[in-house]
Design an enzyme around this catalytic site. Sequence first.
Site, PDB file in Angstrom:
ATOM      1  N   GLU A 209     -18.687  26.417  14.148  1.00 35.18           N
ATOM      2  CA  GLU A 209     -17.688  25.444  13.680  1.00 35.18           C
ATOM      3  C   GLU A 209     -16.329  25.964  14.142  1.00 35.18           C
ATOM      4  OE1 GLU A 209     -18.082  22.613  11.741  1.00 35.18           O
ATOM      5  OE2 GLU A 209     -20.262  22.734  11.745  1.00 35.18           O
ATOM      6  N   CYS A 243      -8.379  22.977  10.084  1.00 41.65           N
ATOM      7  CA  CYS A 243      -8.981  22.847  11.427  1.00 41.65           C
ATOM      8  C   CYS A 243      -8.973  21.402  11.922  1.00 41.65           C
ATOM      9  CB  CYS A 243     -10.393  23.389  11.420  1.00 41.65           C
ATOM     10  SG  CYS A 243     -11.425  22.628  10.169  1.00 41.65           S
ATOM     11  N   GLU A 331      -3.956  25.581  20.008  1.00 43.16           N
ATOM     12  CA  GLU A 331      -4.073  24.934  18.696  1.00 43.16           C
ATOM     13  C   GLU A 331      -2.941  25.461  17.815  1.00 43.16           C
ATOM     14  OE1 GLU A 331      -7.752  25.845  16.716  1.00 43.16           O
ATOM     15  OE2 GLU A 331      -7.209  24.709  14.936  1.00 43.16           O
TER      16      GLU A 331
HETATM   17  P1  NAD Z   1     -11.229  34.007  13.603  1.00 47.36           P
HETATM   18  O1  NAD Z   1     -12.154  33.513  14.629  1.00 47.36           O
HETATM   19  O2  NAD Z   1     -10.233  35.041  13.962  1.00 47.36           O
HETATM   20  O3  NAD Z   1     -12.039  34.614  12.337  1.00 47.36           O
HETATM   21  C1  NAD Z   1     -13.149  33.984  11.772  1.00 47.36           C
HETATM   22  C2  NAD Z   1     -14.141  35.034  11.284  1.00 47.36           C
HETATM   23  O4  NAD Z   1     -14.570  35.825  12.379  1.00 47.36           O
HETATM   24  C3  NAD Z   1     -13.581  35.994  10.235  1.00 47.36           C
HETATM   25  O5  NAD Z   1     -14.566  36.192   9.236  1.00 47.36           O
HETATM   26  C4  NAD Z   1     -13.355  37.274  11.004  1.00 47.36           C
HETATM   27  O6  NAD Z   1     -13.506  38.425  10.222  1.00 47.36           O
HETATM   28  C5  NAD Z   1     -14.427  37.217  12.064  1.00 47.36           C
HETATM   29  N1  NAD Z   1     -14.056  37.914  13.297  1.00 47.36           N
HETATM   30  C6  NAD Z   1     -12.838  37.969  13.863  1.00 47.36           C
HETATM   31  N2  NAD Z   1     -12.883  38.689  15.001  1.00 47.36           N
HETATM   32  C7  NAD Z   1     -14.162  39.073  15.160  1.00 47.36           C
HETATM   33  C8  NAD Z   1     -14.853  39.819  16.156  1.00 47.36           C
HETATM   34  N3  NAD Z   1     -14.237  40.327  17.200  1.00 47.36           N
HETATM   35  N4  NAD Z   1     -16.184  40.020  16.006  1.00 47.36           N
HETATM   36  C9  NAD Z   1     -16.837  39.509  14.940  1.00 47.36           C
HETATM   37  N5  NAD Z   1     -16.237  38.798  13.969  1.00 47.36           N
HETATM   38  C10 NAD Z   1     -14.923  38.576  14.061  1.00 47.36           C
HETATM   39  O7  NAD Z   1     -10.573  32.673  13.086  1.00 47.36           O
HETATM   40  P2  NAD Z   1      -9.354  32.472  12.148  1.00 47.36           P
HETATM   41  O8  NAD Z   1      -8.110  32.829  12.830  1.00 47.36           O
HETATM   42  O9  NAD Z   1      -9.666  33.152  10.855  1.00 47.36           O
HETATM   43  O10 NAD Z   1      -9.423  30.891  11.944  1.00 47.36           O
HETATM   44  C11 NAD Z   1      -8.705  29.980  12.721  1.00 47.36           C
HETATM   45  C12 NAD Z   1      -9.598  29.175  13.629  1.00 47.36           C
HETATM   46  O11 NAD Z   1     -10.729  28.690  12.937  1.00 47.36           O
HETATM   47  C13 NAD Z   1      -8.883  27.943  14.160  1.00 47.36           C
HETATM   48  O12 NAD Z   1      -9.209  27.798  15.512  1.00 47.36           O
HETATM   49  C14 NAD Z   1      -9.499  26.807  13.367  1.00 47.36           C
HETATM   50  O13 NAD Z   1      -9.456  25.557  13.983  1.00 47.36           O
HETATM   51  C15 NAD Z   1     -10.890  27.301  13.195  1.00 47.36           C
HETATM   52  N6  NAD Z   1     -11.520  26.667  12.050  1.00 47.36           N
HETATM   53  C16 NAD Z   1     -12.555  25.822  12.251  1.00 47.36           C
HETATM   54  C17 NAD Z   1     -13.127  25.171  11.175  1.00 47.36           C
HETATM   55  C18 NAD Z   1     -14.281  24.228  11.338  1.00 47.36           C
HETATM   56  O14 NAD Z   1     -14.870  23.889  10.323  1.00 47.36           O
HETATM   57  N7  NAD Z   1     -14.608  23.788  12.520  1.00 47.36           N
HETATM   58  C19 NAD Z   1     -12.638  25.399   9.899  1.00 47.36           C
HETATM   59  C20 NAD Z   1     -11.579  26.282   9.734  1.00 47.36           C
HETATM   60  C21 NAD Z   1     -11.022  26.920  10.812  1.00 47.36           C
END
Ligand code: NAD
Length: 453
Positions: A209, A243, A331
């Site tokens: 997602e 998002c 974004e």
């Molecule tokens: P992110 O990808 O940085 O983090 C998400 C998760 O991934 C966290 O639990 C984090 O600990 C983990 N993570 C981060 N780096 C990692 C790595 N190298 N290896 C393994 N795990 C890792 O995202 P964010 O900044 O927290 O969220 C923002 C993004 O999420 C935006 O792009 C937004 O659009 C998207 N988003 C999508 C939805 C959806 O339902 N489609 C909902 C909310 C947010």
Amino acid sequence: MEIQEIVLKQKDFFKTQQTKNIKFRKLYLEKLRNLIIKNEDILYEAIHKDFGKSKFDTFTTEISFILNDIDYYLKSVKSLSKPKKVKTNFFNQIGKSRIHAEPLGNVLIVGTWNYPYQLSISPIVAALAAGNCCILKPSEIAENSMKAMSKIINENFPPEYLYVYEAGIDETTELLKLKFDKIFFTGSTKVGKIIYKAAAENLTPVTLELGGKSPAIISKKANLEVAAKRIVWGKFLNAGQTCVAPDYLLVEESIQELFLQLLKKYIKEFNYQADSDHYTNIINQKNFERLIKLIDKDKIYLGGNFNEKQLYIEPTILNNINWNDKVMQEEIFGPILPVISFTDFNLILNKVLEYEKPLAAYLFTDNSDEKENFINKLTFGGGCINEVIMHLGNENLPFGGVGNSGIGSYHGKFGFETFSHQKAVLEKVTWGEPNIKYPPYSDKKLSWIRRLI
Ligand code: NAD
């Protein structure tokens, strides 16, 4: 207990077959429901500490979503789990065919911070309803919300069934080396690719997602008052850290000035002051600094002020934006709304098509040709006509992205399917089968088969 041990315990527990029992699933869904209601205040307090999110917003966009999901599955888990009879084709007569939805096994859910409860617990609810064991790794960025969830769940659920793992990036990198039967990830496209690669090592299926730049198109044939009001609400909810928030606006040139005034009117009316209860902070310093850099001072139509100490950025509209501006290259995920004007509806759809497929798209119009073109031409995860964001609130619609904005979907029956394997079963009678398919083969047999086909 080490996380590796918990993963192994979940695998063993799944093999006991207990989670396949519908009564067992409902018992724990009820338990989760009661725990959330009992601990509502703890959840409100934690999320408020993380980024100033109000009780009202937390209830409407997080808690009520989760409770609604639980109620949906409590009502429908029995029928969703029932084997579905399907037709049996001529060559498989005399027989019966069924599809059995069976749980995948041990599931890993990786959550994000912007709706820390909804985006972590709703997938858990679907996974448990489908009969899986589950580990949740919430986002460490919303630290208080993560701790509240882990306290509530870990103190009340057996870890071999459901466990919340408080972990940062390093621990998650290690966790991803273990074998799961499904990984469900919410977050950025960049990290989504890391998850996908790690999952590929074990051939683990994923649901991703992700995000993207979701456009909202405002035609001159729209009800502009309603459009402005709904867009202001959807964009500045959670201070734009949603998002599916409209990332940027495409406004028909002839109504642009009027529409900007309407946006301004509602921004003022909704009163997004730093001290207002209904406007959240930016989650952390890193995101705050990233967002400030997207505000081009020469293009500010409204807002543009911020307070670093409070991590507050006021609703900001940027006008006369063009596609090459910095704010159009990533974004936004914050309270900055760029506006681009257009004169030809079909040409502007073509322009959107040049971008990656967004998670959402919105159109405001009363014209049926425009509605049809928007739906037929653009590809996006999901969206609305004359509304924003609210498609998520209908559990009969799947929620998920496409292309760069994600793989797979959930909510309602789609969530159940996401965490299930569709097992195909053909059952035959043991009498009355012609010899035609068995060796030795002959031209006569082949000619009969050709005729039957
Ligand atoms: P992110 O990808 O940085 O983090 C998400 C998760 O991934 C966290 O639990 C984090 O600990 C983990 N993570 C981060 N780096 C990692 C790595 N190298 N290896 C393994 N795990 C890792 O995202 P964010 O900044 O927290 O969220 C923002 C993004 O999420 C935006 O792009 C937004 O659009 C998207 N988003 C999508 C939805 C959806 O339902 N489609 C909902 C909310 C947010």
